[in-house]
Design a protein around this motif. Structure first.
Motif, short mmCIF file in Angstrom:
data_model
loop_
_atom_site.label_atom_id
_atom_site.label_comp_id
_atom_site.label_asym_id
_atom_site.label_seq_id
_atom_site.Cartn_x
_atom_site.Cartn_y
_atom_site.Cartn_z
N LEU A 103 31.85 6.53 34.81
CA LEU A 103 33.25 6.27 35.16
C LEU A 103 34.16 7.37 34.63
O LEU A 103 35.13 7.77 35.29
CB LEU A 103 33.68 4.91 34.62
N ARG A 104 33.88 7.84 33.43
CA ARG A 104 34.68 8.93 32.86
C ARG A 104 34.62 10.17 33.75
O ARG A 104 35.64 10.81 34.01
CB ARG A 104 34.16 9.25 31.46
N CYS A 105 33.42 10.49 34.22
CA CYS A 105 33.26 11.67 35.08
C CYS A 105 33.95 11.45 36.43
O CYS A 105 34.64 12.35 36.93
CB CYS A 105 31.78 11.97 35.28
N LEU A 106 33.78 10.27 37.02
CA LEU A 106 34.40 10.00 38.31
C LEU A 106 35.92 10.07 38.21
O LEU A 106 36.59 10.57 39.12
CB LEU A 106 33.99 8.61 38.82
N ALA A 107 36.48 9.60 37.10
CA ALA A 107 37.93 9.68 36.90
C ALA A 107 38.39 11.12 36.76
O ALA A 107 39.41 11.53 37.32
CB ALA A 107 38.34 8.86 35.68
N ALA A 108 37.62 11.92 36.01
CA ALA A 108 37.98 13.33 35.83
C ALA A 108 37.91 14.09 37.15
O ALA A 108 38.70 15.02 37.38
CB ALA A 108 37.05 13.97 34.80
N LEU A 109 37.02 13.69 38.02
CA LEU A 109 36.88 14.32 39.34
C LEU A 109 37.94 13.84 40.33
O LEU A 109 38.09 14.42 41.41
CB LEU A 109 35.49 14.03 39.91
N GLY A 110 38.66 12.78 39.98
CA GLY A 110 39.69 12.26 40.87
C GLY A 110 39.18 11.22 41.84
O GLY A 110 39.89 10.82 42.75
N HIS A 111 37.94 10.75 41.65
CA HIS A 111 37.37 9.76 42.56
C HIS A 111 37.94 8.36 42.31
O HIS A 111 38.01 7.55 43.22
CB HIS A 111 35.85 9.70 42.40
N ILE A 112 38.29 8.09 41.06
CA ILE A 112 38.90 6.82 40.67
C ILE A 112 40.01 7.12 39.68
O ILE A 112 40.11 8.26 39.17
CB ILE A 112 37.86 5.85 40.03
N ASP A 113 40.85 6.14 39.37
CA ASP A 113 41.93 6.32 38.40
C ASP A 113 41.57 5.67 37.07
O ASP A 113 41.03 4.55 37.04
CB ASP A 113 43.24 5.71 38.92
N GLU A 114 41.88 6.36 35.98
CA GLU A 114 41.67 5.82 34.64
C GLU A 114 43.00 5.23 34.16
O GLU A 114 43.95 5.95 33.88
CB GLU A 114 41.20 6.92 33.69
N LYS A 115 43.07 3.91 34.08
CA LYS A 115 44.32 3.23 33.77
C LYS A 115 44.56 3.04 32.29
O LYS A 115 45.69 3.02 31.81
CB LYS A 115 44.36 1.86 34.47
N ASP A 116 43.48 2.88 31.54
CA ASP A 116 43.55 2.69 30.09
C ASP A 116 42.17 3.00 29.53
O ASP A 116 41.27 3.40 30.28
CB ASP A 116 43.97 1.24 29.78
N VAL A 117 41.98 2.80 28.26
CA VAL A 117 40.67 3.05 27.66
C VAL A 117 39.65 2.10 28.29
O VAL A 117 39.81 0.86 28.23
CB VAL A 117 40.70 2.84 26.13
N ASP A 118 38.65 2.68 28.96
CA ASP A 118 37.59 1.91 29.61
C ASP A 118 38.12 0.96 30.70
O ASP A 118 37.49 -0.06 31.01
CB ASP A 118 36.79 1.09 28.58
N VAL A 119 39.23 1.33 31.32
CA VAL A 119 39.80 0.52 32.40
C VAL A 119 40.08 1.43 33.59
O VAL A 119 40.73 2.48 33.44
CB VAL A 119 41.10 -0.20 31.97
N PHE A 120 39.61 1.02 34.79
CA PHE A 120 39.67 1.91 35.95
C PHE A 120 40.13 1.15 37.20
O PHE A 120 40.08 -0.08 37.26
CB PHE A 120 38.29 2.53 36.20
N ALA A 121 40.57 1.94 38.20
CA ALA A 121 41.04 1.34 39.46
C ALA A 121 40.71 2.27 40.62
O ALA A 121 40.48 3.48 40.44
CB ALA A 121 42.54 1.09 39.39
N ALA A 122 40.70 1.71 41.80
CA ALA A 122 40.46 2.50 43.01
C ALA A 122 41.67 3.37 43.33
O ALA A 122 42.79 3.08 42.91
CB ALA A 122 40.16 1.57 44.19
N ASN A 123 41.42 4.44 44.06
CA ASN A 123 42.50 5.30 44.55
C ASN A 123 42.17 5.75 45.97
O ASN A 123 41.25 5.22 46.60
CB ASN A 123 42.74 6.50 43.61
N LYS A 124 42.91 6.71 46.49
CA LYS A 124 42.72 7.16 47.87
C LYS A 124 41.30 7.67 48.10
O LYS A 124 40.70 7.42 49.15
CB LYS A 124 43.73 8.26 48.19
N PHE A 125 40.74 8.37 47.13
CA PHE A 125 39.39 8.92 47.26
C PHE A 125 38.36 7.78 47.40
O PHE A 125 37.56 7.76 48.34
CB PHE A 125 39.05 9.80 46.06
N SER A 126 38.37 6.86 46.45
CA SER A 126 37.37 5.79 46.48
C SER A 126 37.54 4.89 47.70
O SER A 126 36.56 4.39 48.25
CB SER A 126 37.43 4.97 45.19
N MET A 127 38.78 4.73 48.16
CA MET A 127 39.01 3.94 49.37
C MET A 127 38.42 4.62 50.60
O MET A 127 37.89 3.97 51.50
CB MET A 127 40.50 3.70 49.57
#
Length: 391
Positions: A103-127
């Motif tokens: 998840l950390r790597c996917l967030a850094a790549l912009g595939h998902i959003d990192e909302k908080d520590v160990d908390v993630f959400a979908a974005n335009k890429f993942s959709m």
């Protein structure tokens, strides 16, 4: 930083972002803006950063495939909000420590959003990558195209850097250790249906040929009621015919879809669309149709096979009446887009095919006994209109 170049790019971007209401094609403007944004990013990068980004690109493709296999994108999209790493780990069955790294790597790549520590959400890429095109396209790219890309440098070196002209001996065959054609390999590996899904969704995401070509004026006017209006040669599951029937409903009952047997099995015939098995390397069985239509077919094949395909159509055409419409990429002599240029190399790697410029298209049609009478240009596809050279 080379400020003059950067300022020039920023100025061009500002102009493209102001096209709304001006009559300029907004889709085309958006694509141009994306090209400029990539150029701007490259101008801003230090050489070392640029190198790091490029050499890690294969890893990003692998992360994309991993995320899809684990269902991470789908889980985040369905959640419609923020989700913890522990929750995703439980849902996917993956170890929580491994999931945190992914998840950390996917967030850094912009595939998902990192909302908080160990908390993630979908974005335009993942959709985008939970759509049929995103799922089927990434599977095709990772499992079929990537082995061909990887084999390309050594393959071209082994043949003395000549242009590939054998569809049974291209980088794909080297990558798979086989002499079978790509479509045979798709069947053998059980991924033909995935490829068809990708092509159908790929086409649906592009401008229809009716958006480019004035069909009613050029085809319906002067057509004869007792003839087939359009034969869609190698038309997949009939997506293009369905769109034509939606926009030109008075053409019902006059369309024929031709495909290979494995694809035809997936298509339901209707009163509006007749379906038949046909190999376009054999004589065209529908005589004197108004239009013989090939969308993204000829770029799959080397010149010799393209001439054979077109000659089989020519043999069925009615002089002074029948037309050939080819919806395909027409490369500019200068300034090809990133997509078109990369697509050309993909065609070479997979099929020994190619994307062609106008001169190459005219030479090809001339060899088959056809004369191009107009090219209706768009990006990435254009529509080439041709008739018999000798009427």
């Amino acid at each position: 930083m080379q400020s003059e170049i950067i300022q020039e790019i920023l100025g061009q971007l500002q102009q493209l972002c102001s096209v709304k209401g001006t009559g300029i094609n907004e889709k085309a403007a958006r694509r141009q803006a994306c090209e400029l944004a990539r150029k701007l990013s490259q101008e801003l990068e230090e050489p070392g950063d640029l190198i790091d980004r490029i050499i890690h690109q294969p890893g990003e493709n692998a992360m994309l495939r991993l995320a899809q296999d684990l269902g991470i994108y789908a889980h985040l999209v369905q959640a419609d909000g923020s989700v913890s790493c522990e929750n995703i780990s439980t849902a996917t069955g993956a170890d929580v420590v491994l999931m945190r790294r992914i998840l950390r790597c996917l967030a850094a790549l912009g595939h998902i959003d990192e909302k908080d520590v160990d908390v993630f959400a979908a974005n335009k890429f993942s959709m985008a990558f939970v759509t049929p095109k995103g799922i089927a396209g990434s599977k095709f790219a990772f499992e079929t195209a990537t082995p061909a890309w990887n084999a390309m440098p050594a393959y071209l070196k082994s043949i003395g850097f000549k242009n590939p002209e054998n569809s049974h001996d291209a980088p794909l065959q080297r990558g798979f250790g086989s002499q079978k054609h790509m479509f045979e390999l798709l069947v053998e590996h059980g991924v033909l249906e995935n490829f068809q899904t990708f092509m159908t969704s790929y086409r649906a995401d592009r401008e229809e040929f009716l958006d480019i070509f004035p069909a009613r004026e050029r085809l319906l006017d002067g057509s004869q009621d007792d003839s087939v209006l359009l034969v869609d040669i190698g038309g997949g599951r009939g997506h293009d015919i369905e769109k034509i029937l939606e926009q030109l409903p008075d053409t019902k009952g006059r369309m024929v879809l031709q495909e290979v047997g494995d694809v035809v099995k997936q298509v339901s015939e209707s009163d509006a669309m007749k379906v038949m098995v046909h190999d376009f390397f054999t004589p065209q069985p529908i005589q004197a149709a108004r239009v013989y239509y090939l969308r993204m077919i000829l770029h799959d094949w080397p010149d010799e096979q393209c001439v054979d395909i077109l000659k089989n159509v020519v043999s069925a055409m009615k002089p002074g009446y029948s037309k050939v419409l080819v919806s395909d990429v027409v490369l500019p002599d200068k300034g090809a887009t990133r997509f078109a240029a990369q697509s050309d190399i993909v065609m070479m790697c997979l099929l020994a095919g190619m994307e062609r410029n106008e001169t190459q298209w005219r030479q090809l049609f001339d060899r088959a006994g056809l004369k191009i009478i107009d090219i209706w240009r768009s990006t990435p596809e254009s529509v080439i209109e041709a008739e018999l050279a000798e009427q």
